[in-house]
Design a protein around this motif. Sequence first.
Motif, mmCIF file in Angstrom:
data_model
loop_
_atom_site.group_PDB
_atom_site.id
_atom_site.type_symbol
_atom_site.label_atom_id
_atom_site.label_comp_id
_atom_site.label_asym_id
_atom_site.label_seq_id
_atom_site.Cartn_x
_atom_site.Cartn_y
_atom_site.Cartn_z
ATOM 1 N N LEU A 1 1.758 -2.838 8.823
ATOM 2 C CA LEU A 1 1.449 -3.206 7.444
ATOM 3 C C LEU A 1 2.363 -4.310 6.923
ATOM 4 O O LEU A 1 1.965 -5.094 6.058
ATOM 5 N N GLU B 1 3.715 2.066 11.830
ATOM 6 C CA GLU B 1 2.922 1.793 10.640
ATOM 7 C C GLU B 1 3.587 0.738 9.767
ATOM 8 O O GLU B 1 2.918 -0.157 9.226
ATOM 9 N N THR C 1 -8.590 -4.262 8.805
ATOM 10 C CA THR C 1 -9.003 -2.928 8.338
ATOM 11 C C THR C 1 -8.532 -2.643 6.912
ATOM 12 O O THR C 1 -9.191 -1.893 6.179
ATOM 13 N N GLU C 2 -7.407 -3.216 6.524
ATOM 14 C CA GLU C 2 -6.865 -2.972 5.174
ATOM 15 C C GLU C 2 -7.106 -4.147 4.235
ATOM 16 O O GLU C 2 -6.476 -4.239 3.177
ATOM 17 N N ALA D 1 0.592 -7.269 8.244
ATOM 18 C CA ALA D 1 -0.683 -7.427 7.539
ATOM 19 C C ALA D 1 -0.456 -7.951 6.125
ATOM 20 O O ALA D 1 -1.212 -8.799 5.630
ATOM 21 N N PRO E 1 -8.266 -2.982 0.509
ATOM 22 C CA PRO E 1 -7.179 -2.389 -0.297
ATOM 23 C C PRO E 1 -6.082 -3.390 -0.643
ATOM 24 O O PRO E 1 -5.558 -3.369 -1.766
ATOM 25 N N LEU E 2 -5.714 -4.266 0.296
ATOM 26 C CA LEU E 2 -4.674 -5.254 0.017
ATOM 27 C C LEU E 2 -5.121 -6.267 -1.034
ATOM 28 O O LEU E 2 -4.295 -6.821 -1.765
ATOM 29 N N ARG F 1 -3.443 0.490 -7.397
ATOM 30 C CA ARG F 1 -2.515 0.449 -6.260
ATOM 31 C C ARG F 1 -1.136 0.940 -6.691
ATOM 32 O O ARG F 1 -0.780 0.913 -7.873
ATOM 33 N N THR G 1 -4.657 -4.576 11.586
ATOM 34 C CA THR G 1 -4.378 -3.883 10.322
ATOM 35 C C THR G 1 -4.802 -4.729 9.135
ATOM 36 O O THR G 1 -5.313 -4.214 8.132
ATOM 37 N N TYR G 2 -4.595 -6.028 9.234
ATOM 38 C CA TYR G 2 -5.019 -6.948 8.169
ATOM 39 C C TYR G 2 -6.523 -6.852 7.951
ATOM 40 O O TYR G 2 -6.994 -6.822 6.805
ATOM 41 N N ILE H 1 3.439 2.285 1.821
ATOM 42 C CA ILE H 1 3.880 2.912 3.073
ATOM 43 C C ILE H 1 5.358 3.319 2.954
ATOM 44 O O ILE H 1 6.133 2.693 2.243
ATOM 45 N N LEU I 1 0.815 -1.218 0.000
ATOM 46 C CA LEU I 1 0.000 0.000 0.000
ATOM 47 C C LEU I 1 0.849 1.268 0.000
ATOM 48 O O LEU I 1 0.373 2.348 0.344
#
Length: 546
Positions: A172, A168, A332-333, A175, A336-337, A343, A329-330, A151, A149
């Motif tokens: 991630l 962060e 919530t994201e 995640a 997107p992942l 991306r 995090t896995y 980062i 993503l």
Amino acid sequence: MVSSGDPASTSDMHTDYTVGQDNIEGRLGPIGFDIHNRVFAVSALASVVFIILTLLFPERAGAIFQAIVGFATGTLDWYFMLVVDFFILFCIALVLLPYGSVRLGGPDARPDYGYLSWFAMLFSAGIGIGLLFFGVLEPVYHANVSLPLGIPSPFGADGELDPAAIPEATALGLAGTYLHWGIHGWAVYVVMALALAIFTYNKGLPFSIRSAFFPILGERVWGWWGHVIDILAVFSTLFGLATSLGLGAQQANAGMNFVFGLEVSATAQVIIILLVTAVALVSVWRGLEGGVKKLSEINMIMAVLFFFFVLLAGPTLVALSGFWTGLATYVTEFVPLSAPFGREDDAYRQDWTIFYWAWWVSWAPFVGMFIARVSRGRTVREFVICVLLIPSLFIFIWMGVFGSVALDQLYAAPEISLVKEYVIDSYRPELSLFGMLNELPLTALMSTVGIVLALIFFVTSSDSGSLVIDTITAGGKIDAPRPQRMFWATVEGLIAIVLLLGGGLAALQAGVTATAIPFSIVMLLMCYSIVKALNGELRHRRPGKA
């Protein structure tokens, strides 16, 4: 008599099967092989030709392997992402729709195993050399190099560590690792295992991949259409296992260099593969109970003890906190992942995620057959939820603890961290685990345990895979001749060797992706067959239906 492709009647489907039974059931030849079986003959001949050509022309083979990887990851990345995302949506639909109430084996079937035993076997089905090879490598690499993503890396453009970026990146990085080892991959296994279970237990068909295509092909499934499906399954499994064996040989060789000073070389890795294949042959000869089961039990005990050593000898609270942070995090994201488009992390998605999706697809016949064999009596809803979530959670805990311990070592003292040297600076992924163990007590002893674990994972993957391939090539029989099982164990080892000699990791990835492309289409068609079969099961339960 039902028409071809109508799965409404168990007895009718079984009658249709017996019409073409001779096409898939082998007959013993003079050397104890099912030489009449077309699947065995074509698969064996093609495997031998591949091994010979790769050994004769290693440079040309290496170039071809590189081209396959480039095509799969650079051109078909969107396809693999969409396919695996579809499998997840398909699993969710099975849980939410009335199909979830259908019981594998019929309304009166009851589970063969209790929950604890079943969960343990689900976990053992998915565990493999990947946990050792990637448990440290992936979280560290994703948090600092591949950057899911987009980062920012904690190590800025000037190479200086930015403490503010660590939380962060850690979250991630973990995640991103969970993405590759979580429910996406297990959704692939669900499709394969569910298809095998329904058509074997509910429809009375052979325990073979082709059985799932009866609703589509009818009686033609027992002819060459079915042969092609099973042959694709054989090659998918062969190359998926060869990739695991190749990675295991690299890690075992690196560990022996780390502990004992043994030279890291292709020759050493070939010798390791040959020795482990010899052990696998003994295990295959002894069979499921005498060989595979005992090795698996030893493996599980050692793996659990190894895990708790890392958890307790390392920063325990940091490890547990990292696991939970990564898991949050896995979740919530997750979307997107999972997205195939829009991306900014092409390196992460193309170099890592696509390889994993291909690897999971290639392992689907192997793991799916095992899961199906131990899941009779479960409802579809219970089956899908448990197979998706229980093994994923176990793997998250392993990866979360190993990854968090390694990341803590890296950020605490990056100037002396072997994890940083092996994963970020020189990129020697096979040494990442040993770099983490170097900072813990009993380094030499636990590194030796890690080597032994890698070797046992190596053996159990080889002998279990040989039994599965043997089942496919013997027309669904689970008691094919011993010489045939040993033949496939030998072929697996030889393919792993020629892939290593023909291009190393890139060749291993190429073997997986080349077989996963056509087999992913097979699995998409399986979803249609599953729905047709489940519709038939629901019709049987309505009043007035036979």
